[in-house]
Design an enzyme around this catalytic site. Structure first.
Site, PDB file in Angstrom:
ATOM      1  N   LYS A 159      -2.088 -11.562  -8.401  1.00  0.00           N
ATOM      2  CA  LYS A 159      -3.490 -11.755  -8.142  1.00  0.00           C
ATOM      3  C   LYS A 159      -4.759 -11.108  -8.708  1.00  0.00           C
ATOM      4  O   LYS A 159      -4.265  -9.935  -8.891  1.00  0.00           O
ATOM      5  CB  LYS A 159      -3.698 -12.048  -6.613  1.00  0.00           C
ATOM      6  CG  LYS A 159      -3.613 -10.820  -5.874  1.00  0.00           C
ATOM      7  CD  LYS A 159      -4.213 -10.845  -4.288  1.00  0.00           C
ATOM      8  CE  LYS A 159      -4.238  -9.387  -3.938  1.00  0.00           C
ATOM      9  NZ  LYS A 159      -5.149  -9.531  -2.677  1.00  0.00           N
ATOM     10  N   LYS A 205      -9.096  -5.663  -6.932  1.00  0.00           N
ATOM     11  CA  LYS A 205      -9.394  -4.451  -7.435  1.00  0.00           C
ATOM     12  C   LYS A 205      -8.146  -3.271  -7.541  1.00  0.00           C
ATOM     13  O   LYS A 205      -8.165  -2.640  -8.629  1.00  0.00           O
ATOM     14  CB  LYS A 205     -10.576  -3.789  -6.380  1.00  0.00           C
ATOM     15  CG  LYS A 205     -11.586  -4.462  -6.448  1.00  0.00           C
ATOM     16  CD  LYS A 205     -12.981  -3.687  -7.382  1.00  0.00           C
ATOM     17  CE  LYS A 205     -12.998  -2.247  -7.481  1.00  0.00           C
ATOM     18  NZ  LYS A 205     -14.513  -1.814  -7.052  1.00  0.00           N
ATOM     19  N   LYS A 217       0.908  -1.207  -0.142  1.00  0.00           N
ATOM     20  CA  LYS A 217       0.157  -0.075   0.085  1.00  0.00           C
ATOM     21  C   LYS A 217       0.873   1.484  -0.072  1.00  0.00           C
ATOM     22  O   LYS A 217       0.746   2.105  -0.904  1.00  0.00           O
ATOM     23  CB  LYS A 217      -0.897   0.049   1.290  1.00  0.00           C
ATOM     24  CG  LYS A 217      -1.937  -1.050   1.218  1.00  0.00           C
ATOM     25  CD  LYS A 217      -3.205  -0.664  -0.017  1.00  0.00           C
ATOM     26  CE  LYS A 217      -4.091  -1.801  -0.081  1.00  0.00           C
ATOM     27  NZ  LYS A 217      -4.995  -1.951  -1.296  1.00  0.00           N
TER      28      LYS A 217
HETATM   29  P1  TYM Z   1     -10.261  -8.499   0.945  1.00  0.00           P
HETATM   30  O1  TYM Z   1     -11.490  -7.502   1.090  1.00  0.00           O
HETATM   31  O2  TYM Z   1      -9.107  -7.917   0.299  1.00  0.00           O
HETATM   32  O3  TYM Z   1     -10.661  -9.964   0.264  1.00  0.00           O
HETATM   33  C1  TYM Z   1     -11.552 -10.762   1.024  1.00  0.00           C
HETATM   34  C2  TYM Z   1     -11.173 -12.102   0.880  1.00  0.00           C
HETATM   35  O4  TYM Z   1     -10.968 -12.563  -0.483  1.00  0.00           O
HETATM   36  C3  TYM Z   1      -9.803 -13.125  -0.595  1.00  0.00           C
HETATM   37  N1  TYM Z   1      -9.123 -12.853  -1.934  1.00  0.00           N
HETATM   38  C4  TYM Z   1      -8.602 -13.664  -2.572  1.00  0.00           C
HETATM   39  N2  TYM Z   1      -8.490 -15.046  -2.541  1.00  0.00           N
HETATM   40  C5  TYM Z   1      -7.910 -15.627  -3.535  1.00  0.00           C
HETATM   41  N3  TYM Z   1      -7.414 -14.984  -4.680  1.00  0.00           N
HETATM   42  C6  TYM Z   1      -7.720 -13.805  -4.884  1.00  0.00           C
HETATM   43  N4  TYM Z   1      -7.229 -13.087  -5.988  1.00  0.00           N
HETATM   44  C7  TYM Z   1      -8.407 -13.042  -3.807  1.00  0.00           C
HETATM   45  N5  TYM Z   1      -8.518 -11.809  -3.374  1.00  0.00           N
HETATM   46  C8  TYM Z   1      -9.160 -11.670  -2.350  1.00  0.00           C
HETATM   47  C9  TYM Z   1      -9.054 -12.484   0.693  1.00  0.00           C
HETATM   48  O5  TYM Z   1      -8.082 -13.367   0.790  1.00  0.00           O
HETATM   49  C10 TYM Z   1     -10.025 -12.511   1.752  1.00  0.00           C
HETATM   50  O6  TYM Z   1     -10.134 -13.635   2.212  1.00  0.00           O
HETATM   51  N6  TYM Z   1      -8.336  -8.266   5.576  1.00  0.00           N
HETATM   52  C11 TYM Z   1      -9.637  -8.740   4.677  1.00  0.00           C
HETATM   53  C12 TYM Z   1     -10.634  -8.412   5.296  1.00  0.00           C
HETATM   54  C13 TYM Z   1     -11.036  -8.724   6.884  1.00  0.00           C
HETATM   55  C14 TYM Z   1     -10.981 -10.102   7.361  1.00  0.00           C
HETATM   56  C15 TYM Z   1     -11.037  -9.721   8.923  1.00  0.00           C
HETATM   57  C16 TYM Z   1     -10.790 -11.402   7.083  1.00  0.00           C
HETATM   58  C17 TYM Z   1     -10.956  -7.811   7.731  1.00  0.00           C
HETATM   59  N7  TYM Z   1     -10.874  -8.464   9.088  1.00  0.00           N
HETATM   60  C18 TYM Z   1     -10.859 -10.848   9.804  1.00  0.00           C
HETATM   61  C19 TYM Z   1     -10.772 -12.324   7.825  1.00  0.00           C
HETATM   62  C20 TYM Z   1     -10.911 -12.088   9.231  1.00  0.00           C
HETATM   63  C21 TYM Z   1      -9.280  -8.128   3.406  1.00  0.00           C
HETATM   64  O7  TYM Z   1      -8.855  -7.167   2.921  1.00  0.00           O
HETATM   65  O8  TYM Z   1     -10.191  -8.827   2.589  1.00  0.00           O
END
Ligand code: TYM
Length: 332
Positions: free
Chosen positions: A196, A199, A113
């Site tokens: 990966k 967005k 970031k």
């Molecule tokens: P976020 O919103 O970036 O992504 C949500 C979930 O989708 C998975 N993900 C992917 N998995 C495989 N391939 C990809 N290309 C891909 N892009 C996204 C992410 O691994 C995630 O599981 N920090 C988290 C949100 C969060 C969270 C939490 C998760 C906040 N608090 C507590 C678990 C527990 C996040 O940014 O996800």
């Protein structure tokens, strides 16, 4: 016997993409039958990028709709909005007291970031992992369904939990593990030939669950490829491997084997591979897209689901927080 506790969330930054589905949501849906599940919409986390009030609201609403369209059931799992649970923020504050600058600065997602948005390296971004730890620990969850990119955040959650337990000589928190039914955590690649699906890598890099078939076809037909294999059985370059990985997610094993064989015999035509991938991707997303459109029309139902989730999540969070406050030394 009480069931193991599961907790996970997704940031509402727009529509969910195929990476979110295979990395996280698909597991959420399966887990709700086997575990005591808390699935939330991480709208506090999304503040790091300063959404407008309208975007914050609409994106959160959209994630709820997409959770339901993918099969999350409010009668089985607790589905709630992170900002409906301010107890999380109190725990976040407690955990931040024992989270150190050096370790937070070393987190790979934070370093990414800093590179991507050098003019907005805010404290919320730095302490993103402690907020995430608070989300999980507030319910004492032991299993956290996430994609591969969240592995380090889970490691930090264990560090913070362990540190708290040691500091107060108490076993308040279990140590949660990242979870996927297939053992290995998943990383779905994007269409631009690198990294990966995500967005922040650009909209053209993602296939969203509610993309129209014509959009999906266009995006896949434009995906990066090379000039084709030059020798039998050669290792695939990353952009080609990516297309095969996407194909493994949505096509039948026979289809994957067919194109793999063509590749290995230097007979592959990428246009055919992409056409097949687009067709299978459309077949996979179409029922989801249709359900998304249906569910979006029932505003009352969405509100009832959020209210119900908030009450159930609140009960669990308050239980943990009462214990945490007592352990720290806050006594009534
Ligand atoms: P976020 O919103 O970036 O992504 C949500 C979930 O989708 C998975 N993900 C992917 N998995 C495989 N391939 C990809 N290309 C891909 N892009 C996204 C992410 O691994 C995630 O599981 N920090 C988290 C949100 C969060 C969270 C939490 C998760 C906040 N608090 C507590 C678990 C527990 C996040 O940014 O996800």
């Amino acid at each position: 016997m009480s069931k193991e506790i599961v907790c996970s969330g997704i940031r509402p930054t727009g529509n969910l993409h195929v990476g979110n589905y295979f990395g996280a949501l698909r597991n959420f849906v399966r887990m709700q039958d086997d575990f005591d599940c808390f699935f939330f919409i991480a709208d506090y986390h999304s503040l790091t990028t300063h959404p407008t009030p309208d975007n914050l609201y609409n994106n959160a609403r959209q994630i709820l709709i997409q959770y339901l369209a993918c099969g999350l059931d409010p009668e089985k799992a607790t589905i709630y909005l992170q900002s409906d649970l301010p107890e999380t923020i109190e725990l976040y504050l407690f955990l931040n007291m024992n989270a150190y600058l050096g370790e937070l600065e070393r987190v790979a997602a934070f370093k990414d970031k800093v590179r991507q948005q050098p003019n907005n390296v805010n404290a919320g971004l730095l302490t993103y992992p402690t907020l995430m730890a608070a989300d999980i620990l507030i319910h004492k969850a032991t299993k956290v369904p996430v994609g591969k990119d969240q592995e380090q955040h889970l490691e930090m959650t264990r560090t913070f939990a362990n540190r708290f337990n040691n500091m107060y000589k108490n076993e308040v928190f279990p140590l949660p593990q990242a979870f996927n039914y297939n053992d290995n955590l998943i990383k779905i690649p994007g269409l631009d030939g690198s990294g990966k699906m995500g967005k922040s890598e650009g909209e053209a890099n993602c296939i969203f669950l509610n993309d129209e078939p014509s959009v999906i076809k266009k995006k896949i037909m434009r995906a990066k490829t090379d000039n084709g294999p030059e020798a039998m059985n050669q290792t695939k370059p990353v952009e080609i491997e990516n297309l095969f990985t996407l194909m493994k997610a949505v096509s039948t094993p026979d289809t994957v084997a067919y194109f793999d064989d063509l590749y290995n015999h230097c007979q592959i035509r990428y246009g055919d591979l992409k056409k097949q991938l687009a067709e299978d991707m459309v077949a996979f997303t179409t029922p989801l897209r249709e359900r998304i459109n249906e569910i979006a029309a029932d505003e009352d139902k969405l509100r009832r689901i959020m209210d119900m989730g908030r009450d159930k999540a609140h009960e669990s969070a308050l239980r943990t927080l009462t214990e945490v406050r007592h352990v720290i030394g806050y006594r009534n």
